[in-house]
Design an enzyme around this catalytic site. Structure first.
Site: not given
Length: 488
Positions: A170-171, A258, A201, A149
């Site tokens: 990413c997971h 975010y 994300h 990241n």
């Protein structure tokens, strides 16, 4: 098959072990070479001992090397995996601590927001060094798999400026799918078919089917609100689901930072988060977790080494994308996953230059994205806010432009909801000065930033955040693990 995989940042011991055992679950890969590299000889020594023990216990011919000479590790590599944390926990602590002085309360701070943007500034020069070495000494057309990241910024820099074949991994999508499958009454995510698309994300489950049956918003809301655990831990995500009509992949704590709506006032933060685990919104939660994990590993290392003597169980292969991508590329067994790549029209209502996370298929011809996806307007609008910040952040990092960096931070949704322009300008100066050792592109800007800080009249406060927990000692962690074992 015989080829070489280089892992940069291999001192991320637990994650490197997971990638290693996943890859060796593919029978054809037993003869490959893993080249580990890290700036920490201590961590390299620990992970090499663990991987050597795995190889020995399973009677494999796999070769494992370790070196602090990154270029040597990359020599002849077909695949390069990055899981670096530039600046380590020292710089990361500043990503959380300094913004708090200006009222910005982050749970993770590694993607956007003030912390994530500065994390990107530290990463991007290093990413470009990786790319230079890959172009010069790795296999021709080597593939760079970035796990580090801030995902979008790192991948953006590697593709646009590093000129290397790069995919970001990413997971979050897998974990979100596991949650949805559970609340809908199935323990197997394989029964759930979904289209999940957006940016890293901020990816959205825009289509859901359980055993072929469409799942709508009302059914999903009811399922989450009825769940005894997620109804408490994911309050913010459920609220976004109600308003947007689709579920976000990202955890309650990550998603909260975010958006400009949920973390801008301390009383609102405590209303929307859950303190049962760091990932649900705790102030500086991931920093605390990472610190505890590092301390625990250092202390309990002999146990980790002993556990490495167990046989590899292919049934326990994780859902991390890397091993499945390599298997598809090398054996032509098709793999479907969600990948971070340059948009180029894949998502119709996001910019072409943005790094998106969306469904794709992998075979011997490469990663092939499913094109023509259109996000719901609210999802696209939220993604756009972050994309604009990411673009400015990448360009600032490349140019070493502190003025553009300040504009990127100013346009961050949560920062803009909390701080004034004067506060943002001073905060960025303070962060650049504090992290100067990891920001070579800003070396010429540091003296002026120091001078402005000395003359500034912008007030700050010493604040731990709305929901801070102290780092637990090894003894406290042992007691908690013992209690959980007894209860289970």
């Amino acid at each position: 098959m015989s080829f070489k995989i280089a892992i940069i940042g291999a001192g991320s011991v637990g994650f490197t072990k997971k990638l290693f055992t996943d890859i060796l679950c593919v029978p054809e890969f037993k003869d490959i070479e893993f080249a580990l590299t890290d700036i920490s000889e201590h961590n390299l020594g620990m992970i090499k001992a663990i991987l050597d023990r795995i190889v020995e216990a399973n009677g494999l011919p796999t070769k494992v090397t370790a070196t602090t000479d990154r270029r040597k590790a990359l020599e002849g590599a077909r695949y390069i995996i990055s899981c670096v944390r530039v600046g380590g926990l020292e710089a990361y602590a500043d990503d959380i601590r300094i913004p708090l002085k200006y009222g910005i309360d982050q749970c993770v701070g590694d993607t956007i927001c003030a912390g994530g943007i500065l994390y990107g500034q530290r990463n991007i020069p290093v990413i470009l060094d990786f790319c230079k070495d890959i172009r010069e000494v790795a296999e021709t057309d080597a593939k760079f798999l970035n796990y580090a990241n801030p995902m979008a910024m790192n991948t953006w820099a590697a593709i646009e400026y590093g000129e290397v074949d790069t995919v970001g991994l990413c997971h979050g999508v897998q974990h979100g799918a596991e949650q949805i499958a559970e609340v809908l009454g199935t323990k197997s995510p394989r029964e759930l078919d979904y289209v999940c698309s957006g940016i890293n994300h901020q990816t959205w489950f825009i289509e859901l089917r359980l055993n072929g049956r469409p799942i709508g918003k009302d059914e999903l809301v009811a399922a989450f609100e009825a769940h005894p655990v997620y109804s408490k831990q994911e309050k913010l995500r459920i609220d976004v689901l109600k308003r947007f009509g689709v579920y976000s992949t990202e955890s309650n704590g990550h998603l909260s930072e975010y958006l400009p709506w949920y973390r801008k006032r301390p009383d609102e933060i405590t209303r929307w988060i859950d303190m049962s685990d760091w990932i649900h919104g705790e102030t500086g939660g991931y920093l605390r977790y990472s610190t505890e994990t590092r301390n625990w590993f250092e202390t309990e290392y002999p146990q980790f080494l002993e556990a490495a003597s167990k046989p590899i169980d292919p049934a326990k292969r994780s859902n991390e994308h890397a091993s499945h991508i390599l298997e598809a590329l090398e054996t032509n067994r098709v793999y479907r996953g969600h990948f971070n790549v340059k948009n180029n029209g894949v998502i119709t209502n996001l910019p072409h230059d943005a790094i998106i996370e969306s469904p794709g298929f992998v075979d011997r011809l490469g990663i092939n994205m499913a094109a023509g996806i259109t996000l719901p307007e609210a999802c696209a609008a939220t993604c756009m806010s972050s994309i604009n910040v990411q673009r400015m952040s990448v360009h600032a990092a490349i140019a070493g432009d502190i003025d553009l960096l300040k504009l990127a931070v100013l346009h961050d949704p949560l920062v803009g909801a909390v701080s004034t322009p004067e506060e943002v300008w001073q905060m960025v100066d303070e962060m650049v000065v504090a992290q100067a050792a990891w920001l070579p592109q800003y070396a010429d800007a540091v003296p002026a930033a120091k001078d402005r800080l000395a003359k500034s009249k912008v007030k700050t406060r010493e604040w731990a955040g709305a929901a801070r927990r102290n780092v637990r000692s090894i003894e406290e962690l042992r007691a908690e693990k013992a209690a959980l074992k007894q209860a289970g």
